[in-house]
Design an enzyme around this catalytic site. Structure first.
Site, PDB file in Angstrom:
ATOM      1  N   ILE A 187       1.010  -0.742   0.183  1.00  0.00           N
ATOM      2  CA  ILE A 187       0.007   0.226  -0.106  1.00  0.00           C
ATOM      3  C   ILE A 187       1.178   0.985   0.096  1.00  0.00           C
ATOM      4  O   ILE A 187       1.405   1.397   0.497  1.00  0.00           O
ATOM      5  CB  ILE A 187      -0.925   0.048   1.519  1.00  0.00           C
ATOM      6  CG1 ILE A 187      -1.958   1.390   0.915  1.00  0.00           C
ATOM      7  CG2 ILE A 187      -0.265  -0.426   1.988  1.00  0.00           C
ATOM      8  CD1 ILE A 187      -3.256   1.618   2.056  1.00  0.00           C
ATOM      9  N   GLU A 188       0.926   1.726  -0.736  1.00  0.00           N
ATOM     10  CA  GLU A 188       1.238   3.295  -1.150  1.00  0.00           C
ATOM     11  C   GLU A 188       1.041   4.714  -1.481  1.00  0.00           C
ATOM     12  O   GLU A 188      -0.363   4.052  -2.140  1.00  0.00           O
ATOM     13  CB  GLU A 188       2.761   3.119  -1.967  1.00  0.00           C
ATOM     14  CG  GLU A 188       3.557   1.828  -1.967  1.00  0.00           C
ATOM     15  CD  GLU A 188       4.196   1.459  -3.469  1.00  0.00           C
ATOM     16  OE1 GLU A 188       5.667   2.531  -3.485  1.00  0.00           O
ATOM     17  OE2 GLU A 188       4.969   0.353  -3.587  1.00  0.00           O
ATOM     18  N   GLY A 189       1.476   5.511  -2.347  1.00  0.00           N
ATOM     19  CA  GLY A 189       0.648   6.225  -1.973  1.00  0.00           C
ATOM     20  C   GLY A 189      -0.769   7.271  -2.171  1.00  0.00           C
ATOM     21  O   GLY A 189      -1.270   6.957  -0.823  1.00  0.00           O
TER      22      GLY A 189
END
Length: 365
Positions: A187-189
């Site tokens: 999970i990023e950005g």
């Protein structure tokens, strides 16, 4: 950042983002597989020797024989390098297994098809295509896979699915399709930065863990040099979700020209502190719920992670018994035949084929 594809088979703009080539396991190409474990049989040519020397050798019981190199010891599930079929001349996992001792791979990326239906890279079918062939090959080699949901780009299930029930259902489709033992949520950005998306993901993972006893869950997310933002760790702990391995990505964080092993250990210590604080663990318990996902070679931000750095990181992981030790990516775990192409086919640093994987395979938990 680890890349994945946008709908239509292209990657978003960036230094290493290019159109999707078809996956291949071609041997003999410039970017292809360089050697198989064990090498060629030893030569048994014998130069002329005097009779006296031969007789003396036989009398002493000397024997000349060619022996194959022993197979490397099998690495545990905690060591599962990322393998990406959507880009970067995907390697044959069987070759990597035989050469390194790595048995498990983190298979990237499961994305949204635009709704809440999981597909590889958001476009390839969940079963029956190259990704299933990879899973089958890995299992035939004595290992297994950890599908990774998310990544740096593309349509994320965590954002596209309407609620936690729908997201848990999407995760479950992949678990059921492959009879999985472990999953990774990368999970990023925008997905990480949204409190609502974080909570939806936490609640979905709680449902999935309740319905699949023994399923190992990893959450992978970015980090600063001093450690990660701890909002999702605190949110999970407050919601009653135990994650087996909170895993930071200690790269693309301003480390160019610095010792990346030192920075990685510093960031991992910060992660340990966050996990300890959120869950009330001891230091030892917190380390055992923490993980590292590095990037081998030249990173997107021109940091350099060498094989010596990987050895130091592996030693650190062994000292603290981390839950997970992985990297992006086995596609890159090859020497470049020329200048660094920045296309995830090689590392850009001096190395032997699969050397980064071999180093991490020393880790036994």
């Amino acid at each position: 950042m680890r890349g994945s594809l946008l709908p239509g088979g292209t990657r978003p703009a960036g230094p290493s983002l290019r159109p999707l080539p078809p996956p291949t396991y071609q041997e003999g190409s410039p970017m292809g597989h360089l050697s198989r474990h064990g090498g060629r049989p030893l030569s048994r040519r014998i130069r002329p020797l005097s009779i006296a020397v031969v007789v003396a050798a036989v009398a002493a019981g000397t024997a000349f024989s060619a022996q194959a190199a022993p197979a490397p010891a099998a690495a545990p599930q905690a060591v599962a390098p990322y393998l990406y079929n959507g880009w970067g001349n995907p390697p044959d996992p069987t070759e990597v297994q035989q050469a390194t001792g790595v048995r498990w791979f983190t298979l990237a990326f499961v994305l949204s098809d635009g709704g809440c239906d999981p597909k590889w890279d958001g476009s390839r079918p969940l079963t029956g295509d190259v990704d299933q062939k990879t899973v089958d090959a890995v299992r035939q080699g004595g290992g297994d896979v950890v599908p990774s949901f998310g990544g740096a780009s593309g349509n994320k299930l965590e954002e596209s699915c309407a609620d936690a029930d729908a997201l848990a259902g999407a995760y479950q489709k992949v678990i059921d399709a492959y009879g999985l033992k472990a999953i990774d949520i990368d999970i990023e950005g925008d997905a990480y930065n949204s409190p609502d998306t974080q909570q939806k993901t936490v609640d979905a993972l709680k449902k999935v863990k309740a319905g699949n006893p023994g399923l190992v869950t990893y959450v992978t997310f970015p980090s600063d040099q001093s450690g990660p933002d701890d909002s999702m760790i605190r949110r999970a702990a407050g919601s009653g979700l135990t994650v087996d391995g909170w895993t930071i990505m200690p790269f693309d964080f301003g480390g160019a020209g610095k010792n990346m092993a030192d920075l990685t250990e510093q960031a991992a210590d910060g992660l340990k502190d966050s996990v300890r604080s959120a869950y009330g663990y001891t230091d030892d318990e917190a380390y055992r719920h923490s993980g590292i996902s590095s990037m081998n070679g030249i990173t997107d931000n021109n940091e350099t992670v060498t094989t010596a750095d990987f050895q130091a990181i592996t030693d650190y992981a062994s000292q603290h018994h981390l839950a997970r030790l992985t990297f992006w990516s086995v596609n890159r775990d090859r020497p470049c035949p020329g200048s660094y192409p920045n296309d995830d086919t090689c590392s850009g640093v001096t190395q032997d084929a699969w050397q980064f994987s071999k180093i991490l395979a020393q880790y036994q938990g």
